[in-house]
Write an enzyme that holds these catalytic residues in place. Structure first.
Site, PDB file in Angstrom:
ATOM      1  N   THR A 205       0.909  -1.272  -0.049  1.00 22.12           N
ATOM      2  CA  THR A 205      -0.003   0.069  -0.126  1.00 22.12           C
ATOM      3  C   THR A 205       0.986   1.301  -0.026  1.00 22.12           C
ATOM      4  OG1 THR A 205      -1.744  -1.028   1.277  1.00 22.12           O
ATOM      5  CG2 THR A 205      -1.753   1.206   1.602  1.00 22.12           C
ATOM      6  N   VAL A 234     -12.955  -5.627   1.590  1.00 20.99           N
ATOM      7  CA  VAL A 234     -12.463  -4.132   1.849  1.00 20.99           C
ATOM      8  C   VAL A 234     -11.571  -4.068   3.003  1.00 20.99           C
ATOM      9  CG1 VAL A 234     -13.317  -1.655   2.353  1.00 20.99           C
ATOM     10  CG2 VAL A 234     -14.528  -3.029   0.897  1.00 20.99           C
ATOM     11  N   GLY A 235     -10.217  -3.719   2.705  1.00 21.61           N
ATOM     12  CA  GLY A 235      -9.298  -3.681   3.954  1.00 21.61           C
ATOM     13  C   GLY A 235      -9.320  -2.339   4.537  1.00 21.61           C
ATOM     14  N   ASP A 236      -8.236  -1.883   5.396  1.00 24.99           N
ATOM     15  CA  ASP A 236      -8.367  -0.697   6.221  1.00 24.99           C
ATOM     16  C   ASP A 236      -8.327   0.631   5.293  1.00 24.99           C
ATOM     17  OD1 ASP A 236      -5.663  -1.728   5.559  1.00 24.99           O
ATOM     18  OD2 ASP A 236      -5.008  -0.334   6.985  1.00 24.99           O
ATOM     19  N   THR A 256      -0.254   0.660   7.028  1.00 26.85           N
ATOM     20  CA  THR A 256      -0.105  -0.328   6.029  1.00 26.85           C
ATOM     21  C   THR A 256      -0.073  -1.627   6.605  1.00 26.85           C
ATOM     22  OG1 THR A 256       2.317  -0.353   6.023  1.00 26.85           O
ATOM     23  CG2 THR A 256       0.824   1.274   4.412  1.00 26.85           C
ATOM     24  N   GLY A 257      -0.165  -2.653   5.781  1.00 26.04           N
ATOM     25  CA  GLY A 257      -0.239  -4.069   6.466  1.00 26.04           C
ATOM     26  C   GLY A 257      -1.521  -4.933   6.453  1.00 26.04           C
ATOM     27  N   GLY A 259      -4.876  -5.372   7.013  1.00 22.34           N
ATOM     28  CA  GLY A 259      -6.107  -4.469   7.181  1.00 22.34           C
ATOM     29  C   GLY A 259      -7.049  -4.703   8.241  1.00 22.34           C
TER      30      GLY A 259
HETATM   31  N1  ASP Z   1      -3.404  -2.687   4.289  1.00 24.40           N
HETATM   32  C1  ASP Z   1      -4.031  -3.143   3.401  1.00 24.40           C
HETATM   33  C2  ASP Z   1      -4.887  -4.130   3.114  1.00 24.40           C
HETATM   34  O1  ASP Z   1      -5.367  -4.626   4.119  1.00 24.40           O
HETATM   35  C3  ASP Z   1      -2.594  -3.878   2.795  1.00 24.40           C
HETATM   36  C4  ASP Z   1      -1.376  -3.545   3.034  1.00 24.40           C
HETATM   37  O2  ASP Z   1      -1.131  -2.485   3.249  1.00 24.40           O
HETATM   38  O3  ASP Z   1      -0.285  -4.313   2.571  1.00 24.40           O
HETATM   39  O4  ASP Z   1      -5.810  -3.902   2.251  1.00 24.40           O
END
Ligand code: ASP
Length: 355
Positions: A205, A234-236, A256-257, A259
């Site tokens: 992200t 849907v993520g964060d 990020t990471g 979600g």
């Molecule tokens: N946070 C994002 C999601 O969960 C993915 C990411 O940042 O790696 O969609």
């Protein structure tokens, strides 16, 4: 319960800003009881400044260039992340992002503008390579905050965005490889799989935050989300308070990471609230990471030592220009651009990744 962590053993890796850090980890007491003196000092304030996830060096450089010429903070960060959304080589954002389980690229993004206390977002948006720009239009040209799926696409087309196939050949080949080999690595959990350990999949992200010389703040988060997700997941990233939060009185935060963990912890909102209550950015970020670690109780989401089997990175930028970023696991870096130029700095972390 997840193993508690300590904030000792900070190792400075950035001579220029005094930031960039690693935190050693072992069992310990509550976050509130942690000695904040052991945290790194927040980097010397300076404005304008922009920070971003590790893939955001070009984004922060562009944002600061625009801030220096007097552009609004939100226009500046969106111009920055547009570079990454347009880049087919970044397979985590915009054009060329990894698709959902059916091979269709679905994008999430949100924006937040500090001075007007307003926000916009799109979720599960197909065929439009710049979801952050569509999110900005949701903010400025609707009475809503979040548009999803087909409605978000129609809204974008109404505003002149050109629908296109966002699946590059490289992403299609990666998806095909996954499709041909995934069986136990999708998101549909049988009862047995729900008990088994998490199988990590590609994520990525860009979150980009900026403060201008006056102290006005904005932020943007944009992503293709979890690779090979269930369509409609849907993520964060498009959720205000999760993947992004901006409070013009206090600061801005992004994530990020994984979600799902960021949504459940309201990660970015809590980072801002922590700063409002006086925590420096580094402490504000680590407090939320510790909460996430404590709230990770499902066995399949934990490693053999009870720690999260996934990563989350949080970014914090205070109104005075002080900033920090931290991850659950070591090894991450983030982008910073200020008057003196840009660089990658090491993120703080809760746990040392074992080689
Ligand atoms: N946070 C994002 C999601 O969960 C993915 C990411 O940042 O790696 O969609």
């Amino acid at each position: 319960m997840a193993q508690r962590v300590t904030r000792r053993a900070f190792l400075s890796t950035s001579a220029t800003a005094g930031a960039g850090a690693a935190l050693g980890c072992s069992a310990l007491g509550s976050p509130a009881a942690q000695a904040s003196e052991s945290l790194p000092p927040s980097p010397a304030p300076g404005r304008p400044v922009s920070i971003a996830s590790g893939n955001g060096l070009r984004a922060t450089a562009r944002a600061v260039e625009l801030l220096q010429s007097g552009e609004d903070t939100l226009d500046a960060v969106i111009a920055g992340v547009t570079i990454v959304e347009d880049d087919p080589e970044d397979m985590t954002v915009g054009y060329g992002g990894l698709p959902n389980e059916e091979g269709v690229v679905e994008l999430d993004a949100c924006v937040m503008h500090g001075p007007s206390c307003n926000a916009g977002a799109v979720a599960a948006l197909q065929k439009i390579r710049n979801p952050s720009r569509v999110a900005q239009l949701v903010m400025s040209r609707t009475d809503h905050v979040l548009l999803a799926g087909e409605g978000a696409l129609r809204f974008a087309v109404a505003h002149g965005f050109e629908p296109q196939d966002l699946l590059t050949d490289k992403a299609r080949r990666a998806w095909l490889r996954w499709k041909e080999t995934h069986s136990a690595a999708d998101d549909w959990l049988s009862e047995e799989e729900a008990r088994a350990a998490l199988d990590a999949r590609p994520t990525g992200t860009i979150n980009c935050l900026a403060v201008d010389a006056k102290g006005d703040l904005s932020g943007v988060t944009t992503t293709s989300g979890l690779a090979y997700k269930i369509p409609g997941r849907v993520g964060d990233s498009p959720i205000i308070g999760a993947g992004l939060y901006v409070d013009n009185d206090v600061g801005a935060a992004g994530a990020t990471g994984r979600g799902e963990a960021v949504i459940i912890s309201s990660g970015s909102r809590i980072v801002c609230e922590n700063m409002r209550r006086g925590m420096p950015p580094a402490e504000a970020v680590l407090d939320v990471l510790e909460r996430i670690a404590r709230q990770t109780v499902e066995p399949r989401l934990r490693d053999e030592k009870g720690r999260p089997a996934f990563d989350v990175t949080l970014y914090a930028l205070r109104k005075d220009g002080a900033y920090a970023s931290g991850s659950i696991w070591s090894g991450k870096s983030f982008a910073v651009h200020g008057a003196a130029g840009g660089r990658l700095e090491a993120c703080l972390h809760l746990f040392e990744r074992e080689a």
